[in-house]
Design a protein around this motif. Structure first.
Motif, short mmCIF file in Angstrom:
data_model
loop_
_atom_site.label_atom_id
_atom_site.label_comp_id
_atom_site.label_asym_id
_atom_site.label_seq_id
_atom_site.Cartn_x
_atom_site.Cartn_y
_atom_site.Cartn_z
N GLY A 60 0.84 -1.31 0.00
CA GLY A 60 -0.06 0.02 -0.14
C GLY A 60 0.72 1.08 0.02
N SER A 61 1.85 1.17 0.68
CA SER A 61 2.64 2.42 0.80
C SER A 61 3.40 3.07 -0.50
CB SER A 61 3.77 2.08 2.26
OG SER A 61 4.49 1.35 1.68
N VAL A 62 3.36 2.10 -1.46
CA VAL A 62 4.08 2.40 -2.63
C VAL A 62 3.09 2.61 -3.94
CG1 VAL A 62 6.31 1.34 -1.87
CG2 VAL A 62 4.88 0.16 -3.41
N LYS A 63 1.92 2.24 -3.72
CA LYS A 63 0.94 2.29 -4.86
C LYS A 63 0.98 3.63 -5.38
CE LYS A 63 -1.97 -1.75 -3.84
NZ LYS A 63 -3.37 -2.03 -3.37
N GLY A 64 1.03 3.72 -6.69
CA GLY A 64 0.82 5.00 -7.37
C GLY A 64 1.95 5.53 -7.65
N ARG A 65 3.47 5.30 -6.73
CA ARG A 65 4.68 5.88 -6.93
C ARG A 65 5.61 4.81 -7.38
NH1 ARG A 65 7.41 7.05 -2.24
NH2 ARG A 65 6.44 5.31 -1.16
N PHE A 66 5.47 3.51 -7.18
CA PHE A 66 6.48 2.61 -7.77
C PHE A 66 5.77 1.71 -8.91
CE2 PHE A 66 9.20 1.92 -3.52
CZ PHE A 66 9.32 3.20 -3.58
N THR A 67 6.65 1.51 -9.86
CA THR A 67 6.23 0.66 -10.96
C THR A 67 7.14 -0.57 -11.07
OG1 THR A 67 5.03 2.71 -12.07
CG2 THR A 67 5.33 0.56 -13.41
N VAL A 68 6.65 -1.63 -11.15
CA VAL A 68 7.47 -2.99 -11.28
C VAL A 68 7.23 -3.64 -12.71
CG1 VAL A 68 5.65 -4.58 -10.52
CG2 VAL A 68 7.95 -5.19 -10.58
N SER A 69 8.13 -3.88 -13.46
CA SER A 69 8.19 -4.30 -15.01
C SER A 69 9.11 -5.28 -15.25
CB SER A 69 8.20 -2.93 -15.62
OG SER A 69 9.42 -2.30 -15.66
N ARG A 70 9.06 -5.84 -16.29
CA ARG A 70 10.56 -6.73 -16.68
C ARG A 70 10.24 -6.45 -18.24
NH1 ARG A 70 6.82 -12.11 -15.52
NH2 ARG A 70 5.64 -12.32 -17.38
N ASP A 71 11.49 -6.70 -18.96
CA ASP A 71 11.95 -6.86 -20.18
C ASP A 71 12.29 -8.25 -20.55
OD1 ASP A 71 13.37 -6.61 -22.57
OD2 ASP A 71 13.84 -4.88 -22.29
N ASN A 72 11.46 -9.07 -21.09
CA ASN A 72 11.69 -10.44 -21.29
C ASN A 72 12.91 -10.75 -21.99
OD1 ASN A 72 9.39 -10.99 -19.65
ND2 ASN A 72 8.06 -11.28 -21.62
N ALA A 73 13.25 -9.67 -22.95
CA ALA A 73 14.26 -9.66 -23.97
C ALA A 73 15.41 -9.88 -23.06
CB ALA A 73 14.30 -8.81 -25.21
N LYS A 74 15.76 -8.85 -22.16
CA LYS A 74 16.80 -8.71 -21.72
C LYS A 74 16.77 -9.76 -20.12
CE LYS A 74 17.46 -4.17 -23.04
NZ LYS A 74 17.57 -2.67 -22.69
N ASN A 75 15.64 -10.45 -20.05
CA ASN A 75 15.62 -10.99 -18.89
C ASN A 75 15.86 -10.50 -17.64
OD1 ASN A 75 14.99 -13.46 -17.73
ND2 ASN A 75 16.95 -14.26 -17.48
N THR A 76 15.55 -9.01 -17.37
CA THR A 76 15.63 -8.25 -16.61
C THR A 76 14.38 -7.42 -15.98
OG1 THR A 76 17.68 -7.40 -17.28
CG2 THR A 76 16.66 -5.95 -15.84
N ALA A 77 14.24 -7.39 -14.69
CA ALA A 77 13.11 -6.86 -13.85
C ALA A 77 13.62 -5.22 -13.45
CB ALA A 77 12.49 -7.53 -12.81
N TYR A 78 12.56 -4.50 -13.22
CA TYR A 78 12.81 -3.24 -12.84
C TYR A 78 11.87 -2.84 -11.88
CZ TYR A 78 15.05 -3.33 -17.48
OH TYR A 78 15.97 -3.43 -18.56
#
Length: 114
Positions: A60-78
């Motif tokens: 809850g404390s990070v909703k709207g401020r943080f975004t999690v994602s991944r790049d499958n081609a780079k096998n990297t999460a952000y």
């Protein structure tokens, strides 16, 4: 399985940072992963994550401020962090669940201070 987290640093309140988690020995696109943080004197807590299907989850404390994602081609999460607050100061870890086992990156320090 190895996870390499990077991107931490010192940022002023209201600023932004992007953390990266590069994986080897596993594939992010078919495994769940999470970003955790641990502040001094506190327990490690889950901040955000991606399910195996790619659904993002946030505490809850990070909703709207943080975004999690991944790049499958780079096998990297952000983890894109915006509107950072002093209380976001912590060591941030990436984690992946592979075959019933948990794997952790080495942690990257995020300090939010003026």
């Amino acid at each position: 399985v190895q996870l390499q987290a990077s991107g931490g640093g010192l940022v002023q309140p209201g600023g932004s940072l992007r953390l990266s988690c590069a994986a080897s020995g596993m594939v992010f696109s078919v495994n769940a992963m999470g970003w955790y943080r641990q502040a001094p004197g506190k327990q490690r807590e889950l901040v955000a994550g991606l399910t195996r299907g790619g659904t993002p989850l946030y505490t809850g404390s990070v909703k709207g401020r943080f975004t999690v994602s991944r790049d499958n081609a780079k096998n990297t999460a952000y983890l894109q962090m915006s509107s950072l607050k002093p209380e976001d100061t912590a060591v941030y870890y990436c984690q992946a669940a592979v075959g019933g086992d948990d794997y952790w990156g080495q942690g990257t320090q995020v300090t939010v201070s003026s």
